[in-house]
Design an enzyme around this catalytic site. Structure first.
Site, PDB file in Angstrom:
ATOM      1  N   ASN A 130     -58.840  10.596  24.765  1.00 22.15           N
ATOM      2  CA  ASN A 130     -58.742  10.780  26.208  1.00 22.15           C
ATOM      3  C   ASN A 130     -59.552  12.017  26.587  1.00 22.15           C
ATOM      4  O   ASN A 130     -59.063  13.131  26.488  1.00 22.15           O
ATOM      5  CB  ASN A 130     -57.262  10.942  26.585  1.00 22.15           C
ATOM      6  N   CYS A 133     -58.755  12.783  31.349  1.00 21.86           N
ATOM      7  CA  CYS A 133     -57.566  12.936  32.186  1.00 21.86           C
ATOM      8  C   CYS A 133     -57.859  13.923  33.313  1.00 21.86           C
ATOM      9  O   CYS A 133     -58.250  15.055  33.049  1.00 21.86           O
ATOM     10  CB  CYS A 133     -56.376  13.435  31.380  1.00 21.86           C
TER      11      CYS A 133
END
Lengths: 306, 259
Positions: A130, A133
């Site tokens: 990720n 974000c």
């Protein structure tokens, strides 16, 4: 009687269907396992896991928008050690369910340490990095908006990861194709896109942003055209597989992403509205193929580019 | 998740509606706890995407009906208010943890404010049925906003206060919570706006009366997967964010932290 082959090849394996819940939209699976057999999913992507426990942002963390929602959860999770000891073992009972762990952090070292710990577990199918974000103040998104930083991150992760690495891209960039190509060059095994679009809602009665964090990530049907466009462009520029997501609510929505070039799809916000969304979408996907004479769902991948 | 038919839908106050529909679960077999909520979709389309959490106000086991009471606050609840008898609603629930009943208690103090009053009706019914003395203190902005007083009165004494004095005494519910008054009760149960809950918690902690608070946070999923509706609590000396939808909305008052 339907006779459609829903399997898709992905990361040197076959997923029984191309549908998986998106990270952060399914927790670690326990709540949903009370509703249906998780083995029916193509795979599961669990909540973003960080090195240390995070309590997330202040509330309000959610706001409804036109055909969508904003969130600023802030990666609340128990940290990698407890994810490994308390959460992931639960999923091993679903023996036909590939498990993808989404990894987040604030510095390359954090990500590397989390991936090193996770690499000890044989039950993990892949890592989803990720780097996109929008809801953490430092780190996270800066890796997802700067191609050189993304490459440094991916190279560091590839050195320690014993499983394939999927990189989740942010739509909050000028040129997503440039980011995608940079990730592929650095050794990403696959890409997933899109994460949420940065948005904001004002509480007009109180003359202030509605979310405690000010801004949040926009998701839901409102973002789907942006996501489809980005999947279409990226899959034309890279040769690694792409997982598409962004506002998928129905089987036909999933088909749009497949036709745009995605090899699989993730379902996010729809799970909040309809807890059975993922399995409904799998059924709708099969029914659509059946009604349209499509014998294998793989026939749909990139079909809009023919 | 069930599609259920609306049985009745009436305005009971200024922009406040009472909505009764077929229970999504068999109440004889499963039942509902007072304080639990139902998660309702207001349209089939995606324009109002998220469900609305509305707490259970009454349940009619014999006819398998449940009632919620809500205030029109935005476009979504406005759309809900336009639903007619016979229309079908998409309902998830009952969800969350409600108010626990304590077998050894003799008397319970219920405290409600505004549109936080509805869950106290089912709670009062169940407490009275279990043989407890029930006294409810409710506060509203004005006479126009007062709801469900006669329903509560069926199960015990009701003290009403209003901000402007147009019904009952003028003041706040906390004005009624004197040490003398509270000493008659074994436990309290509260639901209302956050500032009221915070004040109630402080006062009753001083009076050493244990109790429960029903919290309200903006919810996404209602089942614990989005982690949007957390509230800070203190457990075993540790502060943590817990999911209001799954671990609440009712919490033991002594563990709830207001920041």
């Amino acid at each position: 009687m339907r006779n459609v082959d829903l399997t898709v090849p992905f990361l040197d394996m076959n997923f029984k269907n191309p549908v998986m819940p998106a990270s952060g939209c399914f927790s670690f699976g326990r709540e949903m396992a009370a509703l249906y057999d998780l083995n029916r999913l193509g795979a599961i992507v669990v909540k973003a896991t960080t090195l240390d426990e995070r309590q997330g942002n202040k509330t309000p963390r959610l706001a409804e928008t036109a055909a969508g929602m904003l969130n600023s959860i802030g990666l609340q999770n128990p940290g990698v050690e407890r994810v490994m000891s308390e959460e992931l073992p639960y999923l091993t009972q679903f023996n036909q369910l590939p498990v993808i762990v989404n990894v987040a952090g604030t510095a390359i070292e954090d990500y590397v340490m989390v991936v090193q710990r996770l690499s000890d577990m044989d039950s993990i199918t892949a890592i989803e990095l990720n780097i996109s974000c929008p809801n953490v103040k430092c780190g996270g998104i800066q890796f997802g908006t700067d191609p050189a930083m993304a490459q440094s991150m991916i190279r560091a992760i590839k050195e320690v990861a014993r499983m394939p690495v999927i990189v989740k891209l942010s739509p909050n960039v000028t040129d997503i194709v440039q980011m995608a190509v940079a990730c592929e060059e650095a050794g990403a095994d696959a890409l997933s896109l899109i994460n949420t679009l940065i948005g904001m809602q004002i509480d007009v009665e109180h003359k202030r942003p509605l979310l405690a964090n000010g801004v949040g990530g926009l998701s839901g049907p409102a973002v789907k055209p942006v996501a489809v466009r980005m999947v279409y462009e990226v899959t034309s520029a890279v040769s690694i597989p792409v997982i598409g997501m962004g506002g998928i609510m129905t089987g036909v929505d999933a088909i749009e992403f497949l036709m745009a070039g995605a090899s699989a799809v993730q379902v996010g916000t729809a799970n909040f509205v309809d807890p059975y969304a993922c399995i409904r979408i799998i059924d709708e996907l099969g029914a659509w193929c059946d009604a349209h004479g499509v014998r294998a769902v793989t026939e749909l991948i990139g079909a809009a580019k023919a | 998740m069930s599609l259920v038919k609306i049985h009745s839908h009436t305005a009971i106050g200024s922009e406040i509606y009472e909505l009764t529909f077929v229970s999504p679960v068999d109440l004889q077999a499963v039942g509902c706890e007072p304080g639990q909520f139902l998660h309702i979709r207001v349209t089939d389309s995606f324009d109002f995407l998220l469900r609305r959490p509305l707490s259970l106000c009454k349940m009619d086991i014999e006819h398998n009906l449940v009632t919620v009471v809500y205030q029109v606050k935005g476009a979504g609840t406005k759309r809900l208010s336009e639903k007619q008898v016979g229309d079908v609603l998409d309902v998830l629930g009952p969800l969350g943890h409600g108010y626990p009943l304590h077998a050894l208690d003799r008397a319970a103090l219920l405290i409600g404010g505004g549109v936080g009053v509805p869950p106290l009706v089912e709670l009062a019914r169940q407490l009275q049925k279990a043989g407890k003395v029930v006294h409810t203190v409710v506060g509203f902005q004005s006479n126009q906003h007062a709801i469900l007083i006669s329903e509560l009165a069926a199960y015990g004494a009701v003290t009403v206060v209003t901000n402007d004095g147009s019904l009952g005494r003028k003041g706040l519910v906390t004005d009624e919570l004197t040490n003398d008054f509270c000493s008659s009760y074994d436990r309290y149960y509260a639901c209302g706006p956050t500032p009221m809950l915070q004040a109630v918690q402080q006062i009753l902690e001083k009076h050493k009366l244990p109790g429960y608070l029903s919290l309200e946070e903006r919810m996404g999923c209602g089942i614990g997967i989005c982690v949007g509706c957390v509230h800070k609590v203190s457990r075993d000396g540790q502060e943590m964010n817990v999911k209001t939808c799954k671990e609440g909305p009712v919490f033991a008052a002594q563990e709830v932290l207001f920041t």
